[in-house]
Design a protein around this motif. Structure first.
Motif, PDB file in Angstrom:
ATOM      1  N   LYS A   1       9.988  14.515   1.920  1.00  0.00           N
ATOM      2  CA  LYS A   1       9.306  13.432   1.202  1.00  0.00           C
ATOM      3  C   LYS A   1      10.346  12.547   0.522  1.00  0.00           C
ATOM      4  O   LYS A   1      11.230  13.045  -0.186  1.00  0.00           O
ATOM      5  CB  LYS A   1       8.335  14.005   0.170  1.00  0.00           C
ATOM      6  CG  LYS A   1       7.161  14.752   0.787  1.00  0.00           C
ATOM      7  CD  LYS A   1       6.226  15.301  -0.276  1.00  0.00           C
ATOM      8  CE  LYS A   1       5.066  16.065   0.363  1.00  0.00           C
ATOM      9  NZ  LYS A   1       4.143  16.604  -0.670  1.00  0.00           N
TER      10      LYS A   1
ATOM     11  N   ARG B   1       0.812  -1.218   0.000  1.00  0.00           N
ATOM     12  CA  ARG B   1       0.000   0.000   0.000  1.00  0.00           C
ATOM     13  C   ARG B   1       0.847   1.269   0.000  1.00  0.00           C
ATOM     14  O   ARG B   1       0.318   2.376  -0.031  1.00  0.00           O
ATOM     15  CB  ARG B   1      -0.925  -0.003   1.225  1.00  0.00           C
ATOM     16  CG  ARG B   1      -1.954  -1.121   1.230  1.00  0.00           C
ATOM     17  CD  ARG B   1      -2.614  -1.237   2.605  1.00  0.00           C
ATOM     18  NE  ARG B   1      -3.174   0.056   3.018  1.00  0.00           N
ATOM     19  CZ  ARG B   1      -3.365   0.404   4.289  1.00  0.00           C
ATOM     20  NH1 ARG B   1      -3.010  -0.421   5.260  1.00  0.00           N
ATOM     21  NH2 ARG B   1      -3.882   1.582   4.577  1.00  0.00           N
ATOM     22  N   PHE B   2       2.137   1.131   0.008  1.00  0.00           N
ATOM     23  CA  PHE B   2       3.033   2.293   0.140  1.00  0.00           C
ATOM     24  C   PHE B   2       2.915   3.253  -1.042  1.00  0.00           C
ATOM     25  O   PHE B   2       2.942   2.853  -2.203  1.00  0.00           O
ATOM     26  CB  PHE B   2       4.482   1.807   0.262  1.00  0.00           C
ATOM     27  CG  PHE B   2       5.485   2.930   0.343  1.00  0.00           C
ATOM     28  CD1 PHE B   2       5.705   3.591   1.538  1.00  0.00           C
ATOM     29  CD2 PHE B   2       6.194   3.341  -0.791  1.00  0.00           C
ATOM     30  CE1 PHE B   2       6.622   4.637   1.620  1.00  0.00           C
ATOM     31  CE2 PHE B   2       7.110   4.379  -0.719  1.00  0.00           C
ATOM     32  CZ  PHE B   2       7.323   5.026   0.489  1.00  0.00           C
ATOM     33  N   LYS B   3       2.792   4.559  -0.731  1.00  0.00           N
ATOM     34  CA  LYS B   3       2.800   5.610  -1.743  1.00  0.00           C
ATOM     35  C   LYS B   3       4.071   6.445  -1.623  1.00  0.00           C
ATOM     36  O   LYS B   3       4.827   6.582  -2.569  1.00  0.00           O
ATOM     37  CB  LYS B   3       1.573   6.506  -1.576  1.00  0.00           C
ATOM     38  CG  LYS B   3       0.257   5.849  -1.958  1.00  0.00           C
ATOM     39  CD  LYS B   3      -0.936   6.706  -1.585  1.00  0.00           C
ATOM     40  CE  LYS B   3      -0.961   8.043  -2.300  1.00  0.00           C
ATOM     41  NZ  LYS B   3      -2.162   8.850  -1.933  1.00  0.00           N
ATOM     42  N   LYS B   4       4.291   6.988  -0.450  1.00  0.00           N
ATOM     43  CA  LYS B   4       5.485   7.781  -0.192  1.00  0.00           C
ATOM     44  C   LYS B   4       5.686   7.865   1.319  1.00  0.00           C
ATOM     45  O   LYS B   4       4.870   7.372   2.098  1.00  0.00           O
ATOM     46  CB  LYS B   4       5.359   9.182  -0.806  1.00  0.00           C
ATOM     47  CG  LYS B   4       4.170   9.975  -0.290  1.00  0.00           C
ATOM     48  CD  LYS B   4       4.038  11.306  -1.028  1.00  0.00           C
ATOM     49  CE  LYS B   4       2.780  12.054  -0.559  1.00  0.00           C
ATOM     50  NZ  LYS B   4       2.597  13.337  -1.284  1.00  0.00           N
TER      51      LYS B   4
ATOM     52  N   ASN C   1       2.806   7.242   4.055  1.00  0.00           N
ATOM     53  CA  ASN C   1       1.567   7.585   3.353  1.00  0.00           C
ATOM     54  C   ASN C   1       1.166   6.353   2.567  1.00  0.00           C
ATOM     55  O   ASN C   1       1.855   5.944   1.634  1.00  0.00           O
ATOM     56  CB  ASN C   1       1.806   8.790   2.428  1.00  0.00           C
ATOM     57  CG  ASN C   1       0.501   9.291   1.823  1.00  0.00           C
ATOM     58  OD1 ASN C   1      -0.487   8.574   1.746  1.00  0.00           O
ATOM     59  ND2 ASN C   1       0.529  10.544   1.386  1.00  0.00           N
ATOM     60  N   LEU C   2       0.025   5.740   2.943  1.00  0.00           N
ATOM     61  CA  LEU C   2      -0.381   4.457   2.369  1.00  0.00           C
ATOM     62  C   LEU C   2      -1.656   4.591   1.538  1.00  0.00           C
ATOM     63  O   LEU C   2      -2.533   5.402   1.850  1.00  0.00           O
ATOM     64  CB  LEU C   2      -0.601   3.421   3.478  1.00  0.00           C
ATOM     65  CG  LEU C   2       0.572   3.183   4.429  1.00  0.00           C
ATOM     66  CD1 LEU C   2       0.182   2.240   5.553  1.00  0.00           C
ATOM     67  CD2 LEU C   2       1.793   2.639   3.681  1.00  0.00           C
ATOM     68  N   ARG C   3      -1.757   3.784   0.499  1.00  0.00           N
ATOM     69  CA  ARG C   3      -2.988   3.726  -0.309  1.00  0.00           C
ATOM     70  C   ARG C   3      -4.091   3.032   0.483  1.00  0.00           C
ATOM     71  O   ARG C   3      -3.839   2.095   1.237  1.00  0.00           O
ATOM     72  CB  ARG C   3      -2.754   2.953  -1.609  1.00  0.00           C
ATOM     73  CG  ARG C   3      -1.754   3.593  -2.557  1.00  0.00           C
ATOM     74  CD  ARG C   3      -1.724   2.817  -3.862  1.00  0.00           C
ATOM     75  NE  ARG C   3      -0.764   3.397  -4.793  1.00  0.00           N
ATOM     76  CZ  ARG C   3       0.531   3.059  -4.840  1.00  0.00           C
ATOM     77  NH1 ARG C   3       0.988   2.147  -4.016  1.00  0.00           N
ATOM     78  NH2 ARG C   3       1.333   3.634  -5.714  1.00  0.00           N
TER      79      ARG C   3
END
Length: 361
Positions: free
Chosen positions: A341, A324-327, A357-359
């Motif tokens: 970031k 689920r990782f985005k950044k 920051n996860l989806r």
């Protein structure tokens, strides 16, 4: 003739062979044969030896082995530094099995193993030395303990060396790649003290007919042999002197200059510094996880190793965070500014604050 007899015969020949350029190839041949026989012996011992009482399941973030001759105070240190309850006594061979304890320090859970005291010839199997040293080989860090009444540092290090354990050394910076043809080619980025003929003979002795050898550091014969062998283990270590309360001021000053740390396991002196040295020697780092709008959790840090990146943190975090990782946002030594970031490749440092920051799935 058995393996031990063959090793002894070759070692006697090596001892009688003078050290000079004219004899280098012969000395290389002998060293290579001895190393191969010791590797063969180690494999046989591993396959047939009784390892009862020595099989210890790894737990925690890392494993440390306490190594020393009998009666240096390893069991007392284990009891006073961890949650263990190892038998202690002022006589030799109190510890007959491997006794584990868990050291909790700076948020890390470090498994500490009190192994039976070594005796001379341990690397050759005396006193259950083969099993003891196999436990040491599986540790990520070694604490060598000495006793002021019997300082035998060289003997301990010799036993470790003879068992293929290389403390505070890195693997030789060399690469050997098998080829289908062309013989043995040698490329170097440094000036070598070893003759190319010696290298080729040692390679052929090891079973290489066609190969590319790339050497990037100045090597002696022993280091080159290490680079060819498969049974070498490279482990960081510190040497500590126990019972420091028994030392006079002059001896204390001498030992402070020579050894890493002076402690008293019984009186619990300098044990916090020892814990710090173990944490540092293992290369552990603490990463504090943070949720958006919340304070970072500094009570239970994520324990990683120096050089680990965000992707390594994702590997050990629970659930499906990796998928689920985005950044991420990082604040600390590794960031250029607060809440920088970053992506999965960002290398983390000790006491960084990490916010993911996860989806939503």
């Amino acid at each position: 003739m058995g393996i031990d007899d063959r090793i002894q015969e070759l070692e006697e020949k090596l001892e009688k062979t003078p050290v000079n350029k004219a004899t280098e190839t012969e000395r290389g041949r002998l060293k290579g044969q001895i190393a191969e026989l010791k590797e063969e012996k180690q494999k046989k011992q591993k396959g047939t030896g009784d390892t009862s009482g020595y099989a210890v399941k790894k737990k925690g973030d890392a494993t440390v082995a306490l190594v020393g001759f009998p009666s240096v105070g390893k069991s007392t240190l284990l009891n006073n530094m961890t949650n263990a309850d190892s038998d202690t006594g002022a006589y030799e061979f109190t510890t007959l099995d491997v006794n584990p304890g868990m050291l909790k320090h700076k948020g890390a859970n470090i498994q500490v193993l009190d192994v039976p005291g070594l005796i001379g010839g341990a690397a050759d199997g005396r006193g259950g030395g083969t099993q003891v040293l196999s436990v040491v080989r599986n540790a990520e860090f070694v604490v060598i303990m000495l006793d002021p009444e019997e300082m035998r540092e060289d003997e301990i290090k010799s036993e470790l060396y003879n068992a293929g354990i290389r403390i505070n050394k890195h693997p030789p910076d060399m690469k050997v790649e098998k080829k289908g043809r062309g013989g043995i080619n040698i490329s170097t980025t440094v000036d070598l003290d070893i003759q190319e003929e010696t290298i080729k003979q040692m390679m052929q002795q090891r079973g290489y007919t066609n190969a590319e050898v790339i050497i990037r550091e100045e090597l002696d014969l022993d280091r080159f042999v290490d680079g060819l062998m498969r049974n070498r283990k490279y482990v960081p270590a510190i040497t500590v002197v126990n019972k420091a309360d028994m030392l006079d001021s002059e001896t204390r000053k001498e030992y402070e200059d020579k050894y890493d740390l002076l402690i008293s396991a019984e009186k619990q002196k300098n044990l916090e510094n020892l814990k710090d040295e173990i944490f540092k020697g293992l290369g552990l780092i603490r990463v504090y996880m943070k949720e958006k709008g919340e304070d970072p959790d500094k009570d239970e840090p994520l324990i990683l190793t120096e050089g680990d990146a965000v992707e390594d943190a994702l590997e050990i975090l629970p659930g499906d965070m990796k998928d689920r990782f985005k950044k991420a946002k990082v604040t600390g030594e590794s960031s250029k500014f607060p809440e920088q970031k970053v992506g999965v490749e960002h290398e983390l440092m000790d006491e960084d604050i990490l916010e993911l920051n996860l989806r939503h799935i």
